[in-house]
Design an enzyme around this catalytic site. Structure first.
Site, PDB file in Angstrom:
ATOM      1  N   SER A 104       0.798  -1.229   0.000  1.00  0.00           N
ATOM      2  CA  SER A 104       0.000   0.000   0.000  1.00  0.00           C
ATOM      3  C   SER A 104       0.831   1.279   0.000  1.00  0.00           C
ATOM      4  CB  SER A 104      -0.955   0.012   1.197  1.00  0.00           C
ATOM      5  OG  SER A 104      -0.238   0.155   2.403  1.00  0.00           O
ATOM      6  N   LYS A 146       0.368   4.971   6.731  1.00  0.00           N
ATOM      7  CA  LYS A 146      -0.139   5.736   5.597  1.00  0.00           C
ATOM      8  C   LYS A 146       0.496   7.130   5.618  1.00  0.00           C
ATOM      9  CE  LYS A 146      -3.091   2.424   4.617  1.00  0.00           C
ATOM     10  NZ  LYS A 146      -2.868   1.523   3.457  1.00  0.00           N
TER      11      LYS A 146
END
Length: 234
Positions: A68, A129
Site C-alpha cells: 500500500s 499511511k
C-alpha cells in the site's frame, strides 16, 4: 643444642608468616584486579544500556508486509518509527506528507483485513499511511487529482495512480470536511490502499509515531514474511 633448635623454630615461624603474608597480598591483588575488571565492564556497559534504553523509549520498528505504500516502502521493509510522544507531543497534528504509523480503532473497520502492518487484524490493526488532509480542510478526489479546499494538491512524493473509480464513502462523491483533531490518510499506492477514503479520517490521538526511514529489507522468504503469509492465508 636447645638454643639452636629454638632459633630454627623461630626462623621457620617467621618464614611461615612471610609466606602467609605473601599469599594474603596475592589474594588481595587478585581481588583488586577482579574489581578493576568489573568496574571497566560497568563503565562500558552502563553507557551502552543507557543508549539502548533511550532508543527503545524513543523509537520502535515495524515490518511492512503489504504494497500500500509503494514505491516509498516495499513489502519486506523494516522501518524505524519515532514514537508519537516525541514526534507529535501532546497529540500535535502531523504535517502534510508525513508517513505515520497508527492504531485503527475497531469501529473503523478495514475493507481488506489483510492490509494491516502488525497486530491482530482487524480489532487492533496497526497501519502505515501518508498524511494528505488536515483538520478543518475539505478533501475531494477527481480521478488521480486530490483537491484540498478546492485546489489541486501538489504532492512532492511519488505515487502509483488510481486506475479505477474509488467506491469509498469519504471524498469520492464530493468534498468531505475533515473534523477537528482528525487527519486524512492515504497510501502512496492508490489502487492498492485501504485508507481514509474507505474508513474515514483518523483521530490524531491514535497516531503511534512517524516513519523515519527503512532500517533494512527482509528477503521474500524471511521470518516475518512467512509469518504474515501464514496469518493471512496468502
Amino acid at each position: 643444642m636447645a638454643e639452636i633448635v629454638r632459633l630454627g623454630a623461630e626462623e621457620a615461624a617467621v618464614e611461615d608468616e612471610e609466606k602467609r603474608e605473601a599469599a594474603r597480598a596475592e589474594a588481595a591483588e587478585r581481588k583488586a584486579r577482579r574489581q578493576r575488571g568489573q568496574q571497566r565492564r560497568l563503565m562500558f556497559l552502563l553507557p551502552l544500556v543507557t543508549v539502548l534504553a533511550i532508543i527503545a523509549w524513543c523509537f520502535s520498528t515495524q515490518f511492512i508486509p503489504s504494497q500500500s505504500m509503494e514505491p516509498y516502502l516495499q513489502p519486506g521493509d523494516h522501518i524505524v518509527t519515532l514514537k508519537s510522544w516525541l514526534a507529535y507531543p501532546d497529540h500535535a497534528v502531523p504535517s502534510r506528507g508525513d508517513v505515520v504509523v497508527f492504531n485503527l480503532p475497531a469501529k473503523q473497520q478495514l475493507q481488506d483485513p489483510n492490509a494491516w502492518v502488525s497486530g491482530s487484524p482487524p480489532q487492533a490493526a496497526i497501519l502505515i499511511k501518508r498524511v494528505v488532509g488536515l483538520p478543518g480542510e475539505t478533501i475531494e478526489f477527481q480521478g488521480n487529482e486530490v483537491l484540498i479546499n478546492g485546489k489541486a494538491l501538489v504532492e512532492n512524493y511519488r505515487t502509483i495512480p488510481e486506475t479505477r473509480r474509488v467506491g469509498g464513502a469519504y471524498g469520492t462523491d464530493g468534498p468531505f470536511r475533515i473534523p477537528a483533531h482528525h487527519i486524512f490518510l492515504m497510501g502512496d499506492n492508490r489502487p492498492d490502499s485501504d485508507d481514509s477514503r474507505f474508513w474515514g479520517p483518523l483521530n490524531v490521538k491514535n497516531v503511534m509515531g512517524r516513519c523515519m526511514g527503512v532500517l533494512f529489507h527482509e528477503s521474500a522468504n524471511g521470518f516475518n514474511e512467512r509469518r504474515y503469509q501464514k496469518t493471512t492465508g496468502q
